[in-house]
Structure formats: structure tokens, C-alpha cells
Design an enzyme around this catalytic site. Sequence first.
Site, mmCIF file in Angstrom:
data_model
loop_
_atom_site.group_PDB
_atom_site.id
_atom_site.type_symbol
_atom_site.label_atom_id
_atom_site.label_comp_id
_atom_site.label_asym_id
_atom_site.label_seq_id
_atom_site.Cartn_x
_atom_site.Cartn_y
_atom_site.Cartn_z
ATOM 1 N N ASP A 1 40.190 34.131 39.197
ATOM 2 C CA ASP A 1 40.106 35.532 39.665
ATOM 3 C C ASP A 1 40.939 36.420 38.735
ATOM 4 O O ASP A 1 41.942 37.012 39.139
ATOM 5 C CB ASP A 1 40.578 35.675 41.124
ATOM 6 C CG ASP A 1 42.041 35.266 41.328
ATOM 7 O OD1 ASP A 1 42.674 35.805 42.283
ATOM 8 O OD2 ASP A 1 42.559 34.447 40.553
ATOM 9 N N ASP B 1 45.420 34.201 35.253
ATOM 10 C CA ASP B 1 44.112 33.553 35.063
ATOM 11 C C ASP B 1 43.638 33.729 33.615
ATOM 12 O O ASP B 1 43.068 32.821 33.020
ATOM 13 C CB ASP B 1 43.064 34.188 35.979
ATOM 14 C CG ASP B 1 43.416 34.111 37.442
ATOM 15 O OD1 ASP B 1 44.254 34.913 37.883
ATOM 16 O OD2 ASP B 1 42.887 33.231 38.130
ATOM 17 N N ASN C 1 42.411 38.452 43.110
ATOM 18 C CA ASN C 1 43.278 39.503 42.532
ATOM 19 C C ASN C 1 42.563 40.851 42.523
ATOM 20 O O ASN C 1 43.180 41.907 42.487
ATOM 21 C CB ASN C 1 43.673 39.126 41.105
ATOM 22 C CG ASN C 1 44.697 38.012 41.091
ATOM 23 O OD1 ASN C 1 45.567 37.936 41.965
ATOM 24 N ND2 ASN C 1 44.560 37.107 40.126
ATOM 25 N N THR D 1 42.000 28.529 40.060
ATOM 26 C CA THR D 1 43.217 29.344 39.989
ATOM 27 C C THR D 1 43.081 30.625 40.817
ATOM 28 O O THR D 1 43.820 31.591 40.607
ATOM 29 C CB THR D 1 43.559 29.701 38.525
ATOM 30 O OG1 THR D 1 42.481 30.488 37.985
ATOM 31 C CG2 THR D 1 43.781 28.464 37.682
ATOM 32 N N PHE E 1 49.222 33.437 48.016
ATOM 33 C CA PHE E 1 48.061 34.341 47.979
ATOM 34 C C PHE E 1 46.714 33.609 47.954
ATOM 35 O O PHE E 1 45.817 33.916 48.740
ATOM 36 C CB PHE E 1 48.178 35.245 46.752
ATOM 37 C CG PHE E 1 47.051 36.224 46.595
ATOM 38 C CD1 PHE E 1 46.005 35.950 45.731
ATOM 39 C CD2 PHE E 1 47.032 37.413 47.308
ATOM 40 C CE1 PHE E 1 44.953 36.848 45.582
ATOM 41 C CE2 PHE E 1 45.986 38.323 47.167
ATOM 42 C CZ PHE E 1 44.939 38.041 46.308
ATOM 43 N N ASN E 2 46.496 32.666 47.037
ATOM 44 C CA ASN E 2 45.180 32.023 46.897
ATOM 45 C C ASN E 2 44.770 31.306 48.178
ATOM 46 O O ASN E 2 43.613 31.373 48.604
ATOM 47 C CB ASN E 2 45.175 31.026 45.729
ATOM 48 C CG ASN E 2 45.171 31.704 44.379
ATOM 49 O OD1 ASN E 2 44.762 32.872 44.271
ATOM 50 N ND2 ASN E 2 45.632 31.017 43.365
ATOM 51 N N HIS F 1 51.659 31.658 36.705
ATOM 52 C CA HIS F 1 51.209 30.588 37.602
ATOM 53 C C HIS F 1 50.072 29.733 37.038
ATOM 54 O O HIS F 1 50.191 28.524 36.909
ATOM 55 C CB HIS F 1 50.681 31.208 38.912
ATOM 56 C CG HIS F 1 51.610 32.117 39.618
ATOM 57 N ND1 HIS F 1 52.635 31.676 40.428
ATOM 58 C CD2 HIS F 1 51.649 33.474 39.655
ATOM 59 C CE1 HIS F 1 53.263 32.715 40.943
ATOM 60 N NE2 HIS F 1 52.698 33.816 40.497
ATOM 61 N N ASP F 2 48.931 30.359 36.750
ATOM 62 C CA ASP F 2 47.681 29.619 36.598
ATOM 63 C C ASP F 2 47.604 28.641 35.423
ATOM 64 O O ASP F 2 47.042 27.550 35.570
ATOM 65 C CB ASP F 2 46.509 30.616 36.535
ATOM 66 C CG ASP F 2 46.348 31.363 37.843
ATOM 67 O OD1 ASP F 2 45.808 32.480 37.829
ATOM 68 O OD2 ASP F 2 46.786 30.833 38.886
HETATM 69 O O1 RIB Z 1 49.969 33.319 44.118
HETATM 70 C C1 RIB Z 1 49.642 33.373 42.751
HETATM 71 C C2 RIB Z 1 48.167 33.200 42.557
HETATM 72 O O2 RIB Z 1 47.455 34.270 43.176
HETATM 73 C C3 RIB Z 1 47.752 33.241 41.075
HETATM 74 O O3 RIB Z 1 46.612 32.447 40.880
HETATM 75 C C4 RIB Z 1 47.402 34.682 40.870
HETATM 76 O O4 RIB Z 1 46.496 34.864 39.777
HETATM 77 C C5 RIB Z 1 46.742 35.011 42.177
HETATM 78 O O5 RIB Z 1 45.385 34.572 42.098
HETATM 79 CA CA CA Z 2 44.602 33.491 39.939
#
Ligand code: RIB
Ligand code: CA
Length: 323
Positions: free
Chosen positions: A21, A26, A50, A134, A175-176, A249-250
Site C-alpha cells: 500500500d 512500501d 496508507n 506490507t 495499522f495493517n 517498516h516494510d
Molecule cells: O504500521 C506500519 C505499516 O502500516 C507499514 O506497512 C506502513 O506502510 C503502513 O502500511
Molecule cells: Ca505498508
Amino acid sequence: MHSLYPYPCDMKPIPLILDCDPGHDDALAMILAAHNPSLQLLGITTVSGNGGIAKVTLNARRVATLAGINVPIAEGAGKAILGAIEEAHDIHGESALDGAELPQPKIELSTLHAVDLIAKLLAEHPEPVTLVATGPLTNIALFLKMYPQLKAQISEIVFMGGSASRGNRTPYAEFNIWMDPEAADVVLRSGLPLTMCGLDVTHQALVTKPIFAQLEEMQSELSKTIIGLLKFFAKTYDEVFEMPDPPLHDPVAIALLIDRSVVKSRFVNVQVELSGPLTRGATVVDIYNRLGEEANCNVALDLDFNKFWTLMLDAIRAAATTK
Ligand code: RIB
Ligand code: CA
């Protein structure tokens, strides 16, 4: 600057599909997946997270154009299984990838839905394929439900999501996973080999000032664009989470495929909370097996910072030389 990494030159590249996303992190995951010799990126699929599905799909095509990534790209789910949708403007901006001018996309969008592209690529590939997610797990869950006959073609699912401690979208949900807990539940109950890269490990993948300095040294159009994107990401992360160095993160979910020693993991039971009014979307990571449930997921908890960033910076250098 030549690569410091001892790439395993005698092994066949690992085939993978990236569901994402984009999203700043990403975008870097796309670059690492496409520009490391140990990996064979078969395709990219998009999921709302996102940003709305149109935004993240346009961003995926623009990043692919920017970074010389020439693989099929297919648009996926615009809403979670139960229909929720939220855009992370506070972190990724209005476009879901603010901070730098990106090229108009030259990569055409596949006419297939993301789930059908995943099915096509798995069916056609001569050996099992790794799915890396991701973003929210909606496309992956829908694929598992719609194509059960292709499950054996999946060698592993690696996902950036969840947390063995606190969350970031709510106090206990990352979040994801928060965006589509039902999808995460389908994946966690799938019985497939799973690796989770939660906030515990990804909050160690910080874009520090010395990392920015290495990006500045590169002096390529690509590195200058990435610096602009990451400076935006750093600003929002500092404003929202008081983190002066933003966590990338990703790409961690990609890096561990190249070299498993990039992370230290534990094989434990992971479930997702679906109904708690304050905790819906929280991943319950039973590190000490207090619930007595069967382990189902490798959970990455520690990061080798230098190994991670050597891989990431090598990929940016490699991408900068492709046209
Ligand atoms: O919490 C972080 C994740 O949520 C990452 O993948 C960021 O790109 C969002 O998608
Ligand atoms: Ca992401």
C-alpha cells in the site's frame, strides 16, 4: 561504492510477489524486492491502506517507473473484508506518498484484479512462491478463500504487521492488522509457513542521520527522490510519534528473505483480537506460551541494523543504475 554484502551467488533467486500500500516504506520495499540478486520479483499487487486504492496503485506504478521495476502491477481490494477503510494521511500525506515529485507512470496497470494476478503468477511459476504483504492482508485472505487449490504453491507468507507489544494505530493494534483484522485471522489460521515482522523489529529499522548521510553521498536522481520522501516521512513520524528517526517498516519483510540472519525470530502462537472494543486488531503474540496454543508463526523480534541497511542501500544503488 561496491556492495559489502556476501550475496549467496550459487543459490537460485527466491520468487516472490509483493502486496503493498505505497506508502513511503512500501516504496523502499519495492526497490529492495526488485533490485537484490537473491530475489525474483514476479509481480506487485496493491491494497488500500496508507491511501485509498486508486492512490496506492498510482503510487506503485510511479515508484516502479522511478526505480526501473518492470513487473506486472495489479490493483486489489479497496476496502477491508468488513468494509472499513481509512487513509494514513497523518503519516504518508494526501497522496499517500508525499515529499517528492514522482514520474508519471510508464508501467501499465494489469487488467487482472490483484487476487487473480497472484493466482496467475502462482499457477505459472514452476516452484512455490513467497507472498510478502506490507499492507493490510485483505488481498491475501481473499486469495486463500478464492483459490484454495493454489495454497500448495505458496512457500511462505511474510507480512509486515502486528506487534508483540504496543500498537501504532490504536494503543494495542498496528495499522495493517487494525485495518483488516478478519483478513489477518484468515492468514494466521491458514496453516501456511508464516513470518511476522511486527513493530518490535521494524521500529529498529530507523532512518538515522548517518543513513541519510549515505543516501546524500549517492547523488543519483533516485537517491535524491528517496531523500525527499524520507524527509517527509521523518517529519510526520516525529510529529505523530515523537520519533526523530522514522522506522522503515516494510523493507524488513523483504530483507529477511535475502538473509534470515537479518532478524532474530521466535516460533510462537499468534492470534488476532477481533472483538475487543479497545483492542480489536491487536496481535496476541504468546512469547512464553502462556495460552498453551500451538505455535503458528515465526515472529521477528530483533534486527541486525547494519545487515539491513547494507541490503537496502545496495538496492538503491543498483536501482539507480537501471533505466
Ligand atoms: O504500521 C506500519 C505499516 O502500516 C507499514 O506497512 C506502513 O506502510 C503502513 O502500511
Ligand atoms: Ca505498508
